[in-house]
Design a protein around this motif. Sequence first.
Motif, mmCIF file in Angstrom:
data_model
loop_
_atom_site.group_PDB
_atom_site.id
_atom_site.type_symbol
_atom_site.label_atom_id
_atom_site.label_comp_id
_atom_site.label_asym_id
_atom_site.label_seq_id
_atom_site.Cartn_x
_atom_site.Cartn_y
_atom_site.Cartn_z
ATOM 1 N N VAL A 1 -4.373 8.386 16.470
ATOM 2 C CA VAL A 1 -2.959 8.755 16.528
ATOM 3 C C VAL A 1 -2.324 8.290 15.230
ATOM 4 N N THR A 2 -1.619 9.177 14.545
ATOM 5 C CA THR A 2 -1.005 8.807 13.273
ATOM 6 C C THR A 2 0.501 9.067 13.297
ATOM 7 N N PHE A 3 1.208 8.260 12.533
ATOM 8 C CA PHE A 3 2.648 8.404 12.376
ATOM 9 C C PHE A 3 2.914 8.637 10.896
ATOM 10 N N THR A 4 3.522 9.761 10.576
ATOM 11 C CA THR A 4 3.705 10.123 9.167
ATOM 12 C C THR A 4 5.080 9.748 8.637
ATOM 13 N N ARG A 5 5.979 9.324 9.509
ATOM 14 C CA ARG A 5 7.306 8.870 9.066
ATOM 15 C C ARG A 5 7.504 7.451 9.568
ATOM 16 N N ALA A 6 7.203 6.499 8.721
ATOM 17 C CA ALA A 6 7.349 5.088 9.067
ATOM 18 C C ALA A 6 8.070 4.390 7.917
ATOM 19 N N TYR A 7 8.930 3.468 8.254
ATOM 20 C CA TYR A 7 9.771 2.839 7.241
ATOM 21 C C TYR A 7 9.756 1.320 7.412
ATOM 22 N N ALA A 8 9.671 0.609 6.307
ATOM 23 C CA ALA A 8 9.829 -0.841 6.326
ATOM 24 C C ALA A 8 11.294 -1.165 6.603
ATOM 25 N N LEU B 1 0.844 -1.196 0.000
ATOM 26 C CA LEU B 1 0.000 0.000 0.000
ATOM 27 C C LEU B 1 0.876 1.243 0.000
ATOM 28 N N ARG B 2 0.720 2.067 -1.015
ATOM 29 C CA ARG B 2 1.484 3.307 -1.108
ATOM 30 C C ARG B 2 0.937 4.336 -0.126
ATOM 31 N N ALA B 3 1.843 5.055 0.509
ATOM 32 C CA ALA B 3 1.434 6.065 1.489
ATOM 33 C C ALA B 3 0.563 7.147 0.858
ATOM 34 N N ASP B 4 0.778 7.443 -0.421
ATOM 35 C CA ASP B 4 0.009 8.533 -1.043
ATOM 36 C C ASP B 4 -1.434 8.128 -1.360
ATOM 37 N N ARG B 5 -1.793 6.866 -1.100
ATOM 38 C CA ARG B 5 -3.190 6.450 -1.294
ATOM 39 C C ARG B 5 -4.041 6.696 -0.049
ATOM 40 N N LEU B 6 -3.414 7.011 1.056
ATOM 41 C CA LEU B 6 -4.172 7.267 2.282
ATOM 42 C C LEU B 6 -4.708 8.687 2.266
ATOM 43 N N ARG B 7 -5.777 8.872 1.493
ATOM 44 C CA ARG B 7 -6.425 10.179 1.378
ATOM 45 C C ARG B 7 -7.891 9.933 1.045
ATOM 46 N N SER C 1 10.118 -8.667 11.246
ATOM 47 C CA SER C 1 10.713 -7.591 12.038
ATOM 48 C C SER C 1 9.648 -6.906 12.896
ATOM 49 N N LEU C 2 8.495 -6.645 12.298
ATOM 50 C CA LEU C 2 7.398 -6.020 13.037
ATOM 51 C C LEU C 2 6.952 -6.905 14.202
ATOM 52 N N MET C 3 6.900 -8.215 13.965
ATOM 53 C CA MET C 3 6.405 -9.138 14.983
ATOM 54 C C MET C 3 7.411 -9.418 16.096
ATOM 55 N N THR C 4 8.697 -9.185 15.828
ATOM 56 C CA THR C 4 9.730 -9.501 16.818
ATOM 57 C C THR C 4 10.413 -8.263 17.393
ATOM 58 N N ALA C 5 10.174 -7.084 16.802
ATOM 59 C CA ALA C 5 10.873 -5.864 17.191
ATOM 60 C C ALA C 5 12.379 -6.009 16.994
ATOM 61 N N ARG C 6 12.758 -6.794 15.989
ATOM 62 C CA ARG C 6 14.165 -6.987 15.654
ATOM 63 C C ARG C 6 14.370 -6.710 14.175
ATOM 64 N N HIS C 7 15.530 -6.164 13.836
ATOM 65 C CA HIS C 7 15.888 -6.009 12.433
ATOM 66 C C HIS C 7 16.025 -7.403 11.804
ATOM 67 N N PRO C 8 15.682 -7.558 10.529
ATOM 68 C CA PRO C 8 15.783 -8.884 9.897
ATOM 69 C C PRO C 8 17.181 -9.497 9.957
ATOM 70 N N SER C 9 18.202 -8.680 10.109
ATOM 71 C CA SER C 9 19.563 -9.219 10.196
ATOM 72 C C SER C 9 19.899 -9.745 11.588
ATOM 73 N N THR D 1 -11.134 -2.130 21.887
ATOM 74 C CA THR D 1 -10.248 -2.717 20.890
ATOM 75 C C THR D 1 -9.277 -1.666 20.389
ATOM 76 N N LEU D 2 -8.002 -1.976 20.480
ATOM 77 C CA LEU D 2 -6.961 -1.121 19.942
ATOM 78 C C LEU D 2 -6.651 -1.607 18.539
ATOM 79 N N LEU D 3 -6.934 -0.773 17.557
ATOM 80 C CA LEU D 3 -6.709 -1.123 16.153
ATOM 81 C C LEU D 3 -5.473 -0.382 15.658
ATOM 82 N N VAL D 4 -4.519 -1.131 15.114
ATOM 83 C CA VAL D 4 -3.286 -0.570 14.570
ATOM 84 C C VAL D 4 -3.232 -0.932 13.096
ATOM 85 N N VAL D 5 -3.091 0.057 12.234
ATOM 86 C CA VAL D 5 -3.045 -0.173 10.787
ATOM 87 C C VAL D 5 -1.716 0.338 10.253
#
Length: 203
Positions: free
Chosen positions: A41-48, A20-26, A59-67, A198-202
């Motif tokens: 609450v929104t975060f405008t600077r997020a990186y894969a 999903l491209r960030a510029d589609r969230l409009r 990485s998201l599920m473990t809070a660790r970098h893939p390396s 319910t806490l929803l995180v997208v």
Amino acid sequence: FAHTGSLADAHLVLVTVDALRADRLRPDRMPALAALAARSVTFTRAYATAPSTAASITSLMTARHPSRLDDRPRTLAEWLRSEGWNTADFYPAGLFYDGGGTLQPYADAHFGVAWADTRTQPAEELTDAVLARARLAAAHGEPRSFFWVHYFDPHEPYEPHELPAGARAVDRYDAEVRAVDRALARLVDGLAVLARPTLLVVT
């Protein structure tokens, strides 16, 4: 969500949308998600963390970098299960097509959830599956729950949806984005079956 109660008692629903491209969230492309973001609450600077869905999600599920996965850190779901949470994943098994190596244990364990649905489904059917699981939890005393829901639709190949034959790839992509937005709106409405907050995180 318009629930009363503390987030200390809340369910957690993590929604990821592949490609999903960030510029589609409009509002003209994703009106439901844009409206949800406007009151959240929104975060405008997020990186894969990697140019790979499997690595980024791990990485998201473990809070660790893939390396840094050699020691097989626990996942969020595993931590929550150890505290008695009800846990479930909804994602296509093909997410791990470029996995292997240090990612393989996570693929084999479905990130450590108690129940996983790894069928490849379009957004509407995926939402049906999640809401069925939410109703099941509600019917069984509503244990505190963690659901991870992965919408794959904006990843090619793109379905034509309502578009005419020969539509441009970008238009077919946007049709997939709109399909996810409609499904997200239904997901939010359907989760109201749960009595807890319910806490929803997208992302």
